[in-house]
Design a protein around this motif. Structure first.
Motif, PDB file in Angstrom:
ATOM      1  N   ILE A  47     -13.604   2.799   3.700  1.00 58.36           N
ATOM      2  CA  ILE A  47     -13.233   3.409   2.419  1.00 58.36           C
ATOM      3  C   ILE A  47     -11.720   3.338   2.235  1.00 58.36           C
ATOM      4  N   GLU A  48     -11.018   3.539   3.347  1.00 55.62           N
ATOM      5  CA  GLU A  48      -9.554   3.439   3.291  1.00 55.62           C
ATOM      6  C   GLU A  48      -9.130   2.037   2.844  1.00 55.62           C
ATOM      7  N   ALA A  49      -9.813   1.040   3.395  1.00 54.19           N
ATOM      8  CA  ALA A  49      -9.525  -0.347   3.016  1.00 54.19           C
ATOM      9  C   ALA A  49      -9.807  -0.568   1.532  1.00 54.19           C
ATOM     10  N   LEU A  50     -10.890   0.023   1.060  1.00 57.40           N
ATOM     11  CA  LEU A  50     -11.229  -0.081  -0.369  1.00 57.40           C
ATOM     12  C   LEU A  50     -10.112   0.496  -1.220  1.00 57.40           C
ATOM     13  N   LYS A  51      -9.635   1.668  -0.797  1.00 61.60           N
ATOM     14  CA  LYS A  51      -8.559   2.349  -1.522  1.00 61.60           C
ATOM     15  C   LYS A  51      -7.343   1.437  -1.641  1.00 61.60           C
ATOM     16  N   GLN A  52      -6.943   0.875  -0.512  1.00 64.88           N
ATOM     17  CA  GLN A  52      -5.784  -0.027  -0.487  1.00 64.88           C
ATOM     18  C   GLN A  52      -5.986  -1.260  -1.352  1.00 64.88           C
ATOM     19  N   LYS A  53      -7.121  -1.916  -1.132  1.00 61.06           N
ATOM     20  CA  LYS A  53      -7.408  -3.163  -1.859  1.00 61.06           C
ATOM     21  C   LYS A  53      -7.455  -2.918  -3.362  1.00 61.06           C
ATOM     22  N   CYS A  54      -8.026  -1.799  -3.754  1.00 59.48           N
ATOM     23  CA  CYS A  54      -8.104  -1.483  -5.173  1.00 59.48           C
ATOM     24  C   CYS A  54      -6.698  -1.323  -5.767  1.00 59.48           C
ATOM     25  N   ALA A  55      -5.859  -0.596  -5.042  1.00 63.64           N
ATOM     26  CA  ALA A  55      -4.485  -0.392  -5.501  1.00 63.64           C
ATOM     27  C   ALA A  55      -3.778  -1.737  -5.677  1.00 63.64           C
ATOM     28  N   GLU A  56      -3.897  -2.574  -4.629  1.00 62.09           N
ATOM     29  CA  GLU A  56      -3.276  -3.909  -4.685  1.00 62.09           C
ATOM     30  C   GLU A  56      -3.754  -4.731  -5.873  1.00 62.09           C
TER      31      GLU A  56
END
Lengths: 141, 141
Positions: B8-17
DNA sequence: TTATTATTAGTAATAATTACTAATAAGGAA
DNA sequence: TTCCTTATTAGTAATTATTACTAATAATAA
């Protein structure tokens, strides 16, 4: 390069064994797939065979593809594209698949790939194959 | 076993990017896929997520799966079955696929598979994966 | 808080494949 | 060869998986 004659001969034998009839439709569909290395989809096979057999139906092509697969004369190329692609070359090789245009290229190998030992844990192994996904030169530039 | 929190953390980051929004639908769909090793299809993801999010639509599930794939968080399992199957485990492994029932089992490996040298002849290689097709114990009898 | 706009729910449309049925023809028997 | 049986086919309808559309909603940044 596949020897078409021997491929048709194999069809004749397999049909006899399986109590299936040797129809011109089956011969033409097999011929078409065996004479190209483009790994055509059902629609492409249909369009191509129609040139020599104008009244063949798309349904027949689909049914014939399934029959030829059952007889072990052709197989579907594993992919994640919307259309199934067919291959009549049973020699050891794997495929480069362009994720953009769907082109499928043969990569020939010395021998078939050995399945990882763990595979047998899950059941009887029928086939092992390798897929290389990428972007082909044409799509790249 | 996949660590859901870090996923989920990765999702958060990727979405922001990627300038994409972190929606509950995306979180739930990713959670669902990451918390099972059954490699579910879109319909199965839909049914499962509906239990916690009753008004989610099938269309959203399909769109979300495509988005998560674009972000590199999940991928489609290559197969020749009618339905696409999804996997959130990015560690080196391949799949045993039962040609009868469509079950997909993980086969873990020490490292990712090297593409055959000839692969590079055809374009840029993105991914190499091995497929083991067979008949699982359950289907065998 | 408000405004912007990406995203969603609900549903319609599309694309690939499969099913159905009457007509046809492959291949064995007479 | 001719006839019979029945697998197979052509033509089309139906199904299944996926994608597209649109007005309403809600995530984020100001």
């Amino acid at each position: 390069m596949i020897n078409i004659e021997s491929k048709i001969e194999a069809l004749k034998q397999k049909c006899a064994e399986a109590n299936m009839r040797l129809t011109p439709q089956r011969i033409e569909v097999l011929k078409m797939i065996a004479s190209t290395d483009t790994h055509p989809d059902a629609e492409t096979v249909y369009e191509s065979v129609k040139e020599v057999m104008p009244f063949i139906s798309l349904d027949t092509v689909y049914r014939t593809l399934a029959s030829l697969e059952d007889l072990g004369l052709i197989f579907k190329v594993d992919n994640e594209l919307p259309k199934s692609r067919y291959d009549a070359d049973l020699s050891p090789h794997c495929h480069f698949i362009c994720v953009k245009c769907g082109a499928v290229y043969d990569i020939f190998m010395d021998s078939h790939i050995e399945p990882p030992k763990e595979s047998f844990k899950y059941g009887e192994v029928l086939q092992t194959n390798l897929q290389v996904k990428g972007i082909c030169h044409k799509c790249k530039g």
